[in-house]
Design an enzyme around this catalytic site. Structure first.
Site, mmCIF file in Angstrom:
data_model
loop_
_atom_site.group_PDB
_atom_site.id
_atom_site.type_symbol
_atom_site.label_atom_id
_atom_site.label_comp_id
_atom_site.label_asym_id
_atom_site.label_seq_id
_atom_site.Cartn_x
_atom_site.Cartn_y
_atom_site.Cartn_z
ATOM 1 N N SER A 79 9.129 1.006 -1.648
ATOM 2 C CA SER A 79 10.229 1.573 -2.431
ATOM 3 C C SER A 79 11.541 1.510 -1.662
ATOM 4 C CB SER A 79 9.922 3.022 -2.839
ATOM 5 O OG SER A 79 8.889 3.043 -3.793
ATOM 6 N N GLY A 124 0.819 -1.205 0.000
ATOM 7 C CA GLY A 124 0.000 0.000 0.000
ATOM 8 C C GLY A 124 0.853 1.256 0.000
ATOM 9 N N HIS A 144 13.084 12.484 -3.565
ATOM 10 C CA HIS A 144 13.494 11.113 -3.925
ATOM 11 C C HIS A 144 14.852 11.115 -4.629
ATOM 12 C CE1 HIS A 144 10.032 8.915 -2.590
ATOM 13 N NE2 HIS A 144 9.201 9.707 -3.253
ATOM 14 N N ARG A 145 15.072 12.084 -5.520
ATOM 15 C CA ARG A 145 16.377 12.185 -6.199
ATOM 16 C C ARG A 145 17.488 12.379 -5.180
ATOM 17 N NH1 ARG A 145 14.391 16.501 -10.197
ATOM 18 N NH2 ARG A 145 13.366 15.264 -11.788
ATOM 19 N N ALA A 159 12.159 5.933 -13.277
ATOM 20 C CA ALA A 159 11.146 6.656 -12.509
ATOM 21 C C ALA A 159 9.999 7.035 -13.441
ATOM 22 C CB ALA A 159 11.765 7.905 -11.885
ATOM 23 N N SER A 170 3.947 2.113 2.542
ATOM 24 C CA SER A 170 4.156 0.842 3.235
ATOM 25 C C SER A 170 5.634 0.532 3.430
ATOM 26 C CB SER A 170 3.508 -0.288 2.445
ATOM 27 O OG SER A 170 4.127 -0.418 1.175
ATOM 28 N N GLY A 171 6.511 1.259 2.707
ATOM 29 C CA GLY A 171 7.940 0.985 2.774
ATOM 30 C C GLY A 171 8.436 0.177 1.593
ATOM 31 N N ASP A 212 10.142 2.021 -10.783
ATOM 32 C CA ASP A 212 9.296 2.537 -9.714
ATOM 33 C C ASP A 212 8.460 3.694 -10.265
ATOM 34 O OD1 ASP A 212 8.171 3.090 -7.267
ATOM 35 O OD2 ASP A 212 10.054 3.501 -6.241
#
Length: 196
Positions: free
Chosen positions: A14, A8, A48-49, A32, A11-12, A95
């Site tokens: 990635s 979900g 994220h980068r 990406a 949720s962790g 991702d």
């Protein structure tokens, strides 16, 4: 060689996928699929980068919202050449699959493509994943556990994501479900009809 990581939102999954990638190769390509539609999303992408840059792992990011299959074919050619020159293959992290699906659904709706276009793109990506012989990790979202969406596009997305996740899982060597930051490998625990 493909591994699917699902779960979900927040949720962790990635984070787990990135940690897994760092343990199977010395460097990686990060496909990406997110598109920066607004300021908050641009900030999220920037974070994220930066997180990837700070992780101490050599990531090369490829931002492409629609052409993941073509990117995989290009990376396969590149890895083939590098391996023939004695290099170890890089890991590829895609991702995420559900953002890729969202991008295609929105593009099809906006550009009035035929209904078959989505199936064609899904088949193209399935084939690219199935033919990719090097380490590949795919992140997706488990979206069917919530309420039924109130609008047709939302229901179409939920249904297509569920069906596509099943197709991808079927061709992956391992499938992980991540909940509350805890990964569980599913294929090793799957029910076997032969034992009935």
């Amino acid at each position: 060689m493909a591994i699917l990581v699902t779960g979900g939102a927040r949720s962790g999954k990635s984070g787990f996928a990135e940690q897994y990638a760092m343990r199977v190769a010395a460097r990686g390509f990060y496909i990406a699929t997110c598109q920066p539609y607004d300021t908050e999303m641009r900030e999220r992408i920037g974070k994220h980068r930066k997180d990837r840059e700070d992780a101490g792992f050599r990531w090369q990011t490829i931002e492409d919202p629609h052409e993941a299959a073509n990117v995989l074919y290009r990376l396969k050619e590149q890895m083939d050449k590098e391996i023939s020159n004695g290099q170890q293959p890089a890991v590829v992290l895609l991702d995420c699959l559900t953002l890729w699906l969202t991008n295609w659904l929105m593009r099809i709706e906006q550009e009035s493509y035929e209904d078959t276009r989505l199936k064609m793109e899904q088949q193209k990506l399935l084939e690219a994943i199935n033919n990719y012989p090097y380490p590949l990790i795919i992140v997706t979202n488990e979206v069917g556990d919530g309420i039924v969406p109130a609008y047709p596009l939302g229901r179409l997305f939920r249904d297509e994501a569920g069906r596509f996740n099943q197709q991808i899982a079927a061709i992956c060597e391992r499938v992980f479900l991540v909940t509350a930051g805890i990964p569980v490998e599913l294929k090793s625990q799957a029910f076997n009809w032969d034992q009935l």
